[in-house]
Design a protein around this motif. Sequence first.
Motif, PDB file in Angstrom:
ATOM      1  N   VAL A  74       0.835  -1.203   0.000  1.00 47.86           N
ATOM      2  CA  VAL A  74       0.000   0.000   0.000  1.00 47.86           C
ATOM      3  C   VAL A  74       0.874   1.258   0.000  1.00 47.86           C
ATOM      4  CG1 VAL A  74      -1.666   1.351   1.314  1.00 47.86           C
ATOM      5  CG2 VAL A  74      -1.952  -1.131   1.134  1.00 47.86           C
ATOM      6  N   ILE A  75       1.867   1.280   0.864  1.00 44.89           N
ATOM      7  CA  ILE A  75       2.683   2.502   0.980  1.00 44.89           C
ATOM      8  C   ILE A  75       3.435   2.750  -0.335  1.00 44.89           C
ATOM      9  CG2 ILE A  75       4.507   3.671   2.296  1.00 44.89           C
ATOM     10  CD1 ILE A  75       3.695   1.951   4.732  1.00 44.89           C
ATOM     11  N   ASP A  76       3.975   1.674  -0.918  1.00 42.82           N
ATOM     12  CA  ASP A  76       4.696   1.830  -2.189  1.00 42.82           C
ATOM     13  C   ASP A  76       3.760   2.318  -3.296  1.00 42.82           C
ATOM     14  OD1 ASP A  76       6.840   0.884  -0.806  1.00 42.82           O
ATOM     15  OD2 ASP A  76       7.279  -0.808  -2.137  1.00 42.82           O
ATOM     16  N   THR A  77       2.562   1.746  -3.356  1.00 41.73           N
ATOM     17  CA  THR A  77       1.596   2.168  -4.378  1.00 41.73           C
ATOM     18  C   THR A  77       1.251   3.648  -4.201  1.00 41.73           C
ATOM     19  OG1 THR A  77       0.674  -0.074  -4.495  1.00 41.73           O
ATOM     20  CG2 THR A  77      -0.718   1.727  -5.311  1.00 41.73           C
ATOM     21  N   CYS A  78       1.097   4.049  -2.961  1.00 41.94           N
ATOM     22  CA  CYS A  78       0.732   5.436  -2.680  1.00 41.94           C
ATOM     23  C   CYS A  78       1.877   6.383  -3.071  1.00 41.94           C
ATOM     24  CB  CYS A  78       0.372   5.556  -1.204  1.00 41.94           C
ATOM     25  SG  CYS A  78      -0.544   7.052  -0.815  1.00 41.94           S
ATOM     26  N   LYS A  79       3.129   5.953  -2.837  1.00 41.50           N
ATOM     27  CA  LYS A  79       4.271   6.776  -3.264  1.00 41.50           C
ATOM     28  C   LYS A  79       4.216   7.010  -4.772  1.00 41.50           C
ATOM     29  CE  LYS A  79       7.590   4.998   0.217  1.00 41.50           C
ATOM     30  NZ  LYS A  79       8.672   3.997   0.426  1.00 41.50           N
ATOM     31  N   ALA A  80       3.946   5.920  -5.511  1.00 40.17           N
ATOM     32  CA  ALA A  80       3.905   6.039  -6.975  1.00 40.17           C
ATOM     33  C   ALA A  80       2.747   6.928  -7.408  1.00 40.17           C
ATOM     34  CB  ALA A  80       3.772   4.650  -7.603  1.00 40.17           C
ATOM     35  N   ALA A  81       1.586   6.774  -6.752  1.00 42.67           N
ATOM     36  CA  ALA A  81       0.419   7.585  -7.114  1.00 42.67           C
ATOM     37  C   ALA A  81       0.714   9.067  -6.880  1.00 42.67           C
ATOM     38  CB  ALA A  81      -0.787   7.141  -6.292  1.00 42.67           C
ATOM     39  N   ASN A  82       1.326   9.374  -5.745  1.00 43.53           N
ATOM     40  CA  ASN A  82       1.694  10.761  -5.425  1.00 43.53           C
ATOM     41  C   ASN A  82       2.681  11.295  -6.472  1.00 43.53           C
ATOM     42  OD1 ASN A  82       2.274  13.186  -4.144  1.00 43.53           O
ATOM     43  ND2 ASN A  82       3.292  12.270  -2.375  1.00 43.53           N
ATOM     44  N   LEU A  83       3.707  10.473  -6.769  1.00 42.44           N
ATOM     45  CA  LEU A  83       4.746  10.900  -7.717  1.00 42.44           C
ATOM     46  C   LEU A  83       4.166  11.253  -9.084  1.00 42.44           C
ATOM     47  CD1 LEU A  83       7.683  11.200  -8.732  1.00 42.44           C
ATOM     48  CD2 LEU A  83       7.713   8.710  -9.084  1.00 42.44           C
ATOM     49  N   TYR A  84       3.374  10.349  -9.648  1.00 48.73           N
ATOM     50  CA  TYR A  84       2.904  10.575 -11.022  1.00 48.73           C
ATOM     51  C   TYR A  84       1.752  11.582 -11.069  1.00 48.73           C
ATOM     52  CZ  TYR A  84       6.135   7.015 -12.569  1.00 48.73           C
ATOM     53  OH  TYR A  84       7.282   6.313 -12.832  1.00 48.73           O
ATOM     54  N   ALA A  85       0.981  11.682  -9.966  1.00 53.49           N
ATOM     55  CA  ALA A  85      -0.059  12.716  -9.938  1.00 53.49           C
ATOM     56  C   ALA A  85       0.589  14.100  -9.931  1.00 53.49           C
ATOM     57  CB  ALA A  85      -0.957  12.536  -8.718  1.00 53.49           C
ATOM     58  N   CYS A  86       1.771  14.205  -9.334  1.00 54.74           N
ATOM     59  CA  CYS A  86       2.489  15.489  -9.306  1.00 54.74           C
ATOM     60  C   CYS A  86       3.330  15.696 -10.564  1.00 54.74           C
ATOM     61  CB  CYS A  86       3.375  15.576  -8.069  1.00 54.74           C
ATOM     62  SG  CYS A  86       2.432  15.634  -6.535  1.00 54.74           S
ATOM     63  N   HIS A  87       3.475  14.677 -11.387  1.00 50.19           N
ATOM     64  CA  HIS A  87       4.209  14.780 -12.654  1.00 50.19           C
ATOM     65  C   HIS A  87       3.313  14.210 -13.757  1.00 50.19           C
ATOM     66  CE1 HIS A  87       7.489  15.037  -9.725  1.00 50.19           C
ATOM     67  NE2 HIS A  87       8.179  15.649 -10.664  1.00 50.19           N
ATOM     68  N   PRO A  88       2.187  14.890 -14.014  1.00 50.80           N
ATOM     69  CA  PRO A  88       1.170  14.283 -14.890  1.00 50.80           C
ATOM     70  C   PRO A  88       1.660  14.032 -16.313  1.00 50.80           C
ATOM     71  CG  PRO A  88       0.630  16.580 -14.354  1.00 50.80           C
ATOM     72  CD  PRO A  88       1.786  16.199 -13.498  1.00 50.80           C
ATOM     73  N   ASP A  89       2.714  14.709 -16.738  1.00 50.48           N
ATOM     74  CA  ASP A  89       3.180  14.513 -18.116  1.00 50.48           C
ATOM     75  C   ASP A  89       4.243  13.433 -18.235  1.00 50.48           C
ATOM     76  OD1 ASP A  89       1.469  16.544 -18.860  1.00 50.48           O
ATOM     77  OD2 ASP A  89       2.998  18.087 -18.498  1.00 50.48           O
ATOM     78  N   ALA A  90       4.691  12.894 -17.103  1.00 53.08           N
ATOM     79  CA  ALA A  90       5.771  11.896 -17.159  1.00 53.08           C
ATOM     80  C   ALA A  90       5.234  10.574 -17.694  1.00 53.08           C
ATOM     81  CB  ALA A  90       6.369  11.703 -15.776  1.00 53.08           C
ATOM     82  N   ASP A  91       6.073   9.861 -18.428  1.00 46.84           N
ATOM     83  CA  ASP A  91       5.761   8.498 -18.824  1.00 46.84           C
ATOM     84  C   ASP A  91       6.071   7.581 -17.635  1.00 46.84           C
ATOM     85  OD1 ASP A  91       5.320   6.423 -21.006  1.00 46.84           O
ATOM     86  OD2 ASP A  91       7.292   5.852 -20.223  1.00 46.84           O
ATOM     87  N   PHE A  92       5.310   6.493 -17.508  1.00 46.66           N
ATOM     88  CA  PHE A  92       5.495   5.629 -16.334  1.00 46.66           C
ATOM     89  C   PHE A  92       6.946   5.170 -16.176  1.00 46.66           C
ATOM     90  CE2 PHE A  92       5.397   1.388 -14.254  1.00 46.66           C
ATOM     91  CZ  PHE A  92       4.930   1.797 -13.016  1.00 46.66           C
ATOM     92  N   LEU A  93       7.625   4.854 -17.262  1.00 50.27           N
ATOM     93  CA  LEU A  93       8.994   4.331 -17.145  1.00 50.27           C
ATOM     94  C   LEU A  93      10.031   5.412 -16.826  1.00 50.27           C
ATOM     95  CD1 LEU A  93       9.169   1.561 -19.891  1.00 50.27           C
ATOM     96  CD2 LEU A  93       9.144   1.274 -17.404  1.00 50.27           C
ATOM     97  N   ASP A  94       9.644   6.692 -16.924  1.00 49.16           N
ATOM     98  CA  ASP A  94      10.616   7.766 -16.692  1.00 49.16           C
ATOM     99  C   ASP A  94      11.353   7.622 -15.358  1.00 49.16           C
ATOM    100  OD1 ASP A  94      10.183   8.982 -19.070  1.00 49.16           O
ATOM    101  OD2 ASP A  94       9.053  10.699 -18.284  1.00 49.16           O
ATOM    102  N   PHE A  95      10.607   7.329 -14.284  1.00 48.66           N
ATOM    103  CA  PHE A  95      11.209   7.324 -12.957  1.00 48.66           C
ATOM    104  C   PHE A  95      11.545   5.912 -12.461  1.00 48.66           C
ATOM    105  CE2 PHE A  95       8.423  11.229 -12.766  1.00 48.66           C
ATOM    106  CZ  PHE A  95       9.470  12.119 -12.969  1.00 48.66           C
ATOM    107  N   VAL A  96      11.181   4.896 -13.257  1.00 53.22           N
ATOM    108  CA  VAL A  96      11.487   3.517 -12.865  1.00 53.22           C
ATOM    109  C   VAL A  96      12.994   3.292 -13.033  1.00 53.22           C
ATOM    110  CG1 VAL A  96      11.116   1.092 -13.484  1.00 53.22           C
ATOM    111  CG2 VAL A  96       9.178   2.681 -13.430  1.00 53.22           C
ATOM    112  N   ASN A  97      13.557   2.520 -12.072  1.00 55.63           N
ATOM    113  CA  ASN A  97      15.000   2.289 -12.071  1.00 55.63           C
ATOM    114  C   ASN A  97      15.509   1.761 -13.407  1.00 55.63           C
ATOM    115  OD1 ASN A  97      15.208   2.833  -9.268  1.00 55.63           O
ATOM    116  ND2 ASN A  97      14.410   0.780  -8.851  1.00 55.63           N
TER     117      ASN A  97
END
Lengths: 400, 400
Positions: A74-97
């Motif tokens: 849950v916490i990890d999912t929420c981190k990702a949701a927060n991250l991409y909601a604040c970077h709405p133009d980013a592609d999902f793979l942009d921040f993935v390792n």
Amino acid sequence: CVCVAGKVCVMTDRNLAGLPPMRSVLESLVRSGIEHKVYDNVRVEPTDTSFKEAIAFAKKESFDVFVAVGGGSVIDTCKAANLYACHPDADFLDFVNAPIGRGKPITGALKPLIAVPTTAGTGSETTGVAIFDFEHLKAKTGIASRAIKPTLGVVDPLHTLHMPERVAANSGFDVLCHALESYTALPYNMRSPCPPNPINRPAYQGSNPISDVWSRHALNVVAKYMKRYAVRDPEDKEARSSMHLASVFAGIGFGNAGVHLCHGMSYPIAGNVKTHKAKGYNVDHPVVPHGLSVVLTSPAVFNFTAPMCPERHLEAAQILGADVSRAKREDAGPLLADTLRRFLYDLEVEDGLEAVGYSKEDVPALVKGTIPQERVTKLSPREHTEEDLSHLFEASMKLY
Amino acid sequence: CVCVAGKVCVMTDRNLAGLPPMRSVLESLVRSGIEHKVYDNVRVEPTDTSFKEAIAFAKKESFDVFVAVGGGSVIDTCKAANLYACHPDADFLDFVNAPIGRGKPITGALKPLIAVPTTAGTGSETTGVAIFDFEHLKAKTGIASRAIKPTLGVVDPLHTLHMPERVAANSGFDVLCHALESYTALPYNMRSPCPPNPINRPAYQGSNPISDVWSRHALNVVAKYMKRYAVRDPEDKEARSSMHLASVFAGIGFGNAGVHLCHGMSYPIAGNVKTHKAKGYNVDHPVVPHGLSVVLTSPAVFNFTAPMCPERHLEAAQILGADVSRAKREDAGPLLADTLRRFLYDLEVEDGLEAVGYSKEDVPALVKGTIPQERVTKLSPREHTEEDLSHLFEASMKLY
């Protein structure tokens, strides 16, 4: 209390949705008249698909604060949701390792995230890491950046009372491995090359005098309380509080130093799961729980890494109850491995990778799934080839 | 490295102005072409007057970043300069601790402050505290708020190489007392009353499971390295590095938990100084160095506080080398006091308050100067009357 929160996104999973920790959070929000929406569709052991669903939910609204009530999933999912909601133009793979994703640095600010951990394991409330299964590669990967670290963690041992015994045990093994791996991780001053710009510094720094304090202390707490907590008496509040804090301590340690081979190898063990039904987990898909997938290779891994820093391996064995008074440096690996096997046996852990559905034929796939886990495996104190990884998986097929 | 710093204020004292740590900082600023001004007029054991001079300097220019190069005096002065330069309309007493000042919460943002500690003692690089002598009361007081905590600490043991032996010893005693006082401070869940609003929470929370980890670890390092570091071999890099880190560790511990009677009583000991010339200190005024003023009462103080948490006092005695195998709970106070006396004797500490110029006639003034130190003295695990304080000062007149 003066809280100015705007609109809150509360994330949890289906099981927790009706349990006391969620009820407390919702009652508190209602009592304070704070507008909020609940997303309870987090998947246990999340995937890129389940991350994207949560992200879509977060993007639809304009949330000011995120609250995650649950375990690491849950916490990890929420981190990702927060991250991409604040970077709405980013592609999902942009921040993935990298190498799976693009590993771009996160430069924008995120919304505050309050993490309420309900397991004593991941330490996700303390770290800047969010892990998921990348389905078509059958391997776990994640996002790692200080920017996604929760603003606040609410660590209350009463939030863990609902955990079935096996969930408690497996999350405790995660704490054990966080502590052992970060304490034996490649020292910070032996990592190279130096990143060209501080923004490119990895989240994991290697073991260092600060992380050592947390890792060693967490290991001591696990040694003292894990058995009382996981198997003897679930109502033992002292043990439960101590293990919940140990997960925080180990989280601060590994979130700074990093983990290495047990975690790197655990991702394909979890990702390639066939039919294993984990005891005590109420999920509709096969799963090797994270803590179990991590701990099954630990005897083989620490036997392998011991020659690089035998003192620390001996110290770990001693903390876990071994008599090291006559041990030589070259005994460190076998001694820690034996100590771990006994610890796992006492805690009724499945007898190796075979017991969760793997055989020797799966080793090449497991090795292949470990290769992309560079982010963590490069923190191993000992360099390793694909052949070494094969041997480690093979040696982990049976433990006892 | 990409540094965007604007205009930098570098603060230090006259002695350090020509020493290697300052040279490194200035060379680095010049090399990077960063505009900066130096204020080298910090007073060792600062006063309200010396704070105000530094504040006036900071207010005259519009600095974007502050860099403090020095011991606690310099770092504390720089915190105050940053605070009041960012709050130009505030009266000096607004942010000073009550009851001497108004103790107003700090709500505005400060400029980044980079602390480069050159002593291994105060831990000021880790804390939100700035201490000064309030001259007309002849007592120390300070400003305490998370808001003034440095953004970054650059902790390099080579920066401490210039310290004379007595400066090293005295700053080490400060670390010792930070660790002992924070480890024995009133537990966080026994403090009351609860502040009406989180912004009013004190900087010092009482001992808690997080601060305990740091305090206990710092005490272990002091026990292992202090003698090697302070008297045996100043070139012992391992001891020097370890003590420098111990000052950071103890700083994180006490900056969170707080200190209590040794520190509360030290302020009038330093503030009422008559003619004592401290060995090894190149200053033109009488001074009882902070670490010395703190440690001289430690045997009496811990003998007094032991009944409230004898286990922790016994554990501290054991860490400092005492045999506690046959000790009972009621032995904790005398045993820790004796252990501390032996430790101080071995480190050639002056024989009590008499040796720094005080006599029994001064006790009422010393007690009077302790009363306003509520911010710290209320963290004592044991409640105390003015009579108790008198006894503690009297018992500290001679140590051996």
